[in-house]
Design a protein around this motif. Structure first.
Motif, mmCIF file in Angstrom:
data_model
loop_
_atom_site.group_PDB
_atom_site.id
_atom_site.type_symbol
_atom_site.label_atom_id
_atom_site.label_comp_id
_atom_site.label_asym_id
_atom_site.label_seq_id
_atom_site.Cartn_x
_atom_site.Cartn_y
_atom_site.Cartn_z
ATOM 1 N N ARG A 27 106.302 43.230 -26.561
ATOM 2 C CA ARG A 27 107.467 43.421 -27.458
ATOM 3 C C ARG A 27 107.516 44.854 -28.006
ATOM 4 N N LEU A 28 106.358 45.443 -28.284
ATOM 5 C CA LEU A 28 106.321 46.830 -28.739
ATOM 6 C C LEU A 28 106.867 47.757 -27.652
ATOM 7 N N ILE A 29 106.445 47.522 -26.417
ATOM 8 C CA ILE A 29 106.859 48.363 -25.292
ATOM 9 C C ILE A 29 108.350 48.203 -25.000
ATOM 10 N N THR A 30 108.820 46.964 -24.993
ATOM 11 C CA THR A 30 110.214 46.724 -24.635
ATOM 12 C C THR A 30 111.164 46.859 -25.818
ATOM 13 N N GLY A 31 110.618 46.964 -27.002
ATOM 14 C CA GLY A 31 111.438 47.127 -28.201
ATOM 15 C C GLY A 31 111.425 48.560 -28.702
ATOM 16 N N LYS A 32 110.559 48.815 -29.661
ATOM 17 C CA LYS A 32 110.517 50.126 -30.305
ATOM 18 C C LYS A 32 110.369 51.277 -29.315
ATOM 19 N N LEU A 33 109.459 51.135 -28.351
ATOM 20 C CA LEU A 33 109.228 52.226 -27.402
ATOM 21 C C LEU A 33 110.480 52.501 -26.571
ATOM 22 N N GLU A 34 111.129 51.465 -26.078
ATOM 23 C CA GLU A 34 112.358 51.663 -25.285
ATOM 24 C C GLU A 34 113.464 52.264 -26.135
ATOM 25 N N TRP A 35 113.560 51.841 -27.388
ATOM 26 C CA TRP A 35 114.590 52.411 -28.263
ATOM 27 C C TRP A 35 114.342 53.898 -28.488
#
Length: 165
Positions: free
Chosen positions: A147-155
């Motif tokens: 979720r960190l990778i696909t959420g905050k990092l992608e944003w």
């Protein structure tokens, strides 16, 4: 035994920002979750792992500078890396230790890329955007990391793509 891919060491952080497919390929969480399913004896870890902060208040996140977002993500990745290292060191050899080693390697790859992103802004100590939680469940750790990778990092990567060729 769980194999671990080594991401192209000559890839620059800007390449990571500009190539969404490379970021998608680097995310090996699904493979680690599949390997976890094959670990018959692994139900819970002997020691807790600190989870990265993944919850985001959209309006607050959008008000942050790219530098602050980078610091937020780096703080979460750094804490996760240190926590995984401690648990891996204290764990018995076997399936869990192999998965923890692979997770540590993957988290450190992301951390290395994030810390080398050239984002202008004041240098501040990275801050957590939440009160960190811990878990004994490797499945929960993997899900939260994903979720960190696909959420905050992608944003953050979306914010930075304006500098791409």
């Amino acid at each position: 035994m769980v194999a671990s891919e080594v991401w192209n060491a000559e890839t620059r952080p800007i390449d990571f920002v500009c190539d969404r497919e490379s970021r998608r390929d680097m995310n090996t969480v699904a493979e680690m979750e599949a390997a976890l399913a094959d670990c018959d004896a692994l139900k819970t870890l002997p020691f807790p792992i600190q989870l990265p902060c993944i919850k985001v208040h959209k309006a607050s996140w959008e008000r942050k500078s790219a530098h602050e977002k980078k610091g937020d993500i780096a703080a979460s990745l750094g804490a996760l890396s240190r926590s995984v290292l401690v648990v891996k060191t204290l764990s018995q050899p076997g399936c869990a230790a192999i998965l923890l080693e692979r997770l540590e390697h993957t988290v450190n790859n992301y951390l290395l890329i994030i810390t080398h992103l050239d984002i202008r802004g004041s240098v501040e100590s990275p801050l957590f955007s939440c009160t960190p939680q811990s878990t004994h469940s490797l499945s929960t750790v993997l899900w939260t990391f994903s979720r960190l990778i696909t959420g905050k990092l992608e944003w953050l990567m979306t914010d930075l793509t304006h500098g791409c060729p």
